[in-house]
Design a protein around this motif. Sequence first.
Motif, short mmCIF file in Angstrom:
data_model
loop_
_atom_site.label_atom_id
_atom_site.label_comp_id
_atom_site.label_asym_id
_atom_site.label_seq_id
_atom_site.Cartn_x
_atom_site.Cartn_y
_atom_site.Cartn_z
N ARG A 176 0.83 -1.21 0.00
CA ARG A 176 0.00 0.00 0.00
C ARG A 176 0.87 1.27 0.00
N ASP A 177 1.87 1.30 0.86
CA ASP A 177 2.73 2.48 0.96
C ASP A 177 3.49 2.74 -0.33
N PHE A 178 3.96 1.67 -0.96
CA PHE A 178 4.66 1.80 -2.24
C PHE A 178 3.73 2.39 -3.29
N MET A 179 2.52 1.86 -3.36
CA MET A 179 1.55 2.34 -4.35
C MET A 179 1.21 3.81 -4.12
N GLN A 180 1.04 4.20 -2.87
CA GLN A 180 0.73 5.59 -2.58
C GLN A 180 1.90 6.51 -2.90
N LYS A 181 3.09 6.11 -2.52
CA LYS A 181 4.27 6.94 -2.74
C LYS A 181 4.51 7.21 -4.23
N TYR A 182 4.23 6.21 -5.07
CA TYR A 182 4.53 6.34 -6.50
C TYR A 182 3.27 6.50 -7.35
N ASP A 183 2.18 6.89 -6.72
CA ASP A 183 0.94 7.30 -7.40
C ASP A 183 0.30 6.23 -8.28
N TYR A 184 0.36 4.99 -7.84
CA TYR A 184 -0.37 3.93 -8.53
C TYR A 184 -1.84 3.98 -8.11
N PHE A 185 -2.73 3.68 -9.03
CA PHE A 185 -4.16 3.64 -8.74
C PHE A 185 -4.60 2.19 -8.68
N PHE A 186 -4.98 1.75 -7.50
CA PHE A 186 -5.38 0.36 -7.27
C PHE A 186 -6.60 -0.01 -8.11
N GLN A 187 -6.58 -1.16 -8.77
CA GLN A 187 -7.70 -1.68 -9.53
C GLN A 187 -8.34 -2.88 -8.82
N ARG A 188 -7.50 -3.87 -8.49
CA ARG A 188 -8.01 -5.08 -7.85
C ARG A 188 -6.84 -5.94 -7.38
N ILE A 189 -7.15 -6.90 -6.53
CA ILE A 189 -6.15 -7.90 -6.17
C ILE A 189 -6.06 -8.86 -7.34
N ALA A 190 -4.87 -9.05 -7.87
CA ALA A 190 -4.67 -9.97 -8.99
C ALA A 190 -4.47 -11.40 -8.48
N ARG A 191 -3.73 -11.53 -7.38
CA ARG A 191 -3.50 -12.86 -6.81
C ARG A 191 -3.03 -12.71 -5.38
N VAL A 192 -3.58 -13.53 -4.52
CA VAL A 192 -3.09 -13.62 -3.14
C VAL A 192 -3.10 -15.09 -2.75
N ASP A 193 -1.97 -15.57 -2.27
CA ASP A 193 -1.86 -16.94 -1.76
C ASP A 193 -1.61 -16.85 -0.27
N ILE A 194 -2.37 -17.63 0.48
CA ILE A 194 -2.23 -17.67 1.92
C ILE A 194 -1.74 -19.06 2.28
N CYS A 195 -0.75 -19.14 3.16
CA CYS A 195 -0.23 -20.44 3.53
C CYS A 195 -0.23 -20.59 5.05
N MET A 196 -0.32 -21.82 5.49
CA MET A 196 -0.22 -22.12 6.92
C MET A 196 0.82 -23.22 7.06
N ASP A 197 1.88 -22.91 7.77
CA ASP A 197 2.95 -23.87 7.98
C ASP A 197 2.67 -24.70 9.23
N PHE A 198 2.80 -26.02 9.10
CA PHE A 198 2.62 -26.91 10.24
C PHE A 198 3.34 -28.22 9.96
N GLU A 199 3.66 -28.94 11.02
CA GLU A 199 4.32 -30.24 10.87
C GLU A 199 3.36 -31.39 11.08
N LYS A 200 2.29 -31.16 11.83
CA LYS A 200 1.27 -32.18 12.09
C LYS A 200 -0.09 -31.51 12.01
N PHE A 201 -1.12 -32.28 11.61
CA PHE A 201 -2.49 -31.79 11.69
C PHE A 201 -2.87 -31.64 13.16
N ASP A 202 -3.93 -30.90 13.44
CA ASP A 202 -4.38 -30.71 14.83
C ASP A 202 -4.68 -32.04 15.52
N THR A 203 -5.05 -33.05 14.76
CA THR A 203 -5.34 -34.38 15.32
C THR A 203 -4.07 -35.16 15.63
#
Length: 178
Positions: free
Chosen positions: A96-123
Amino acid sequence: MPITRCVNLDWLEVACLEPKSEPRNLWFWQKAGFEVHQRDYGTRVFAEVLTLYDTHGEPFLEIRRAPKTSILISEYCTLRLVNRYCYFDNAAAIMRDFMQKYDYFFQRIARVDICMDFEKFDTGDDPYKFIIRYLNGTYSKINQANVHSHGTDRWDGRDWNSLSWGSNTSAIGTKLYD
């Protein structure tokens, strides 16, 4: 005792419009004080791919710009934080700060990947053993019916390292990998 989870962004890319007044090309970023690398080739959609480096000489942000098609307006571009920056607690604020500093106009999120790191399942189950049982037909999945497995096939057996569910063209997919 509550379960502690490590949830992070693994990919953050937004679609934007760059200002018409001064294109955000190689020379713009060099004048702004960035070390910049321009790839010798673009993508199917964009003629230019620029990587900006931070003050420590590490890749920071990738800019895909200069659309090759008239379907997109000439100011259309995408900004992607490199993977290392996605793991910072304030990754979205950095973008966000980069876009504001350099005057980019946000259109949409193109891609977001969310990850959860774990070694075992909760079970307590081991993910690798789950993958083996899934591939052997012990379980079935509802929705995201397209399944892809990745690993190696050897004379002495197969060694699986990931499963993914969903279509490559779908907005949502699921991956389980080592």
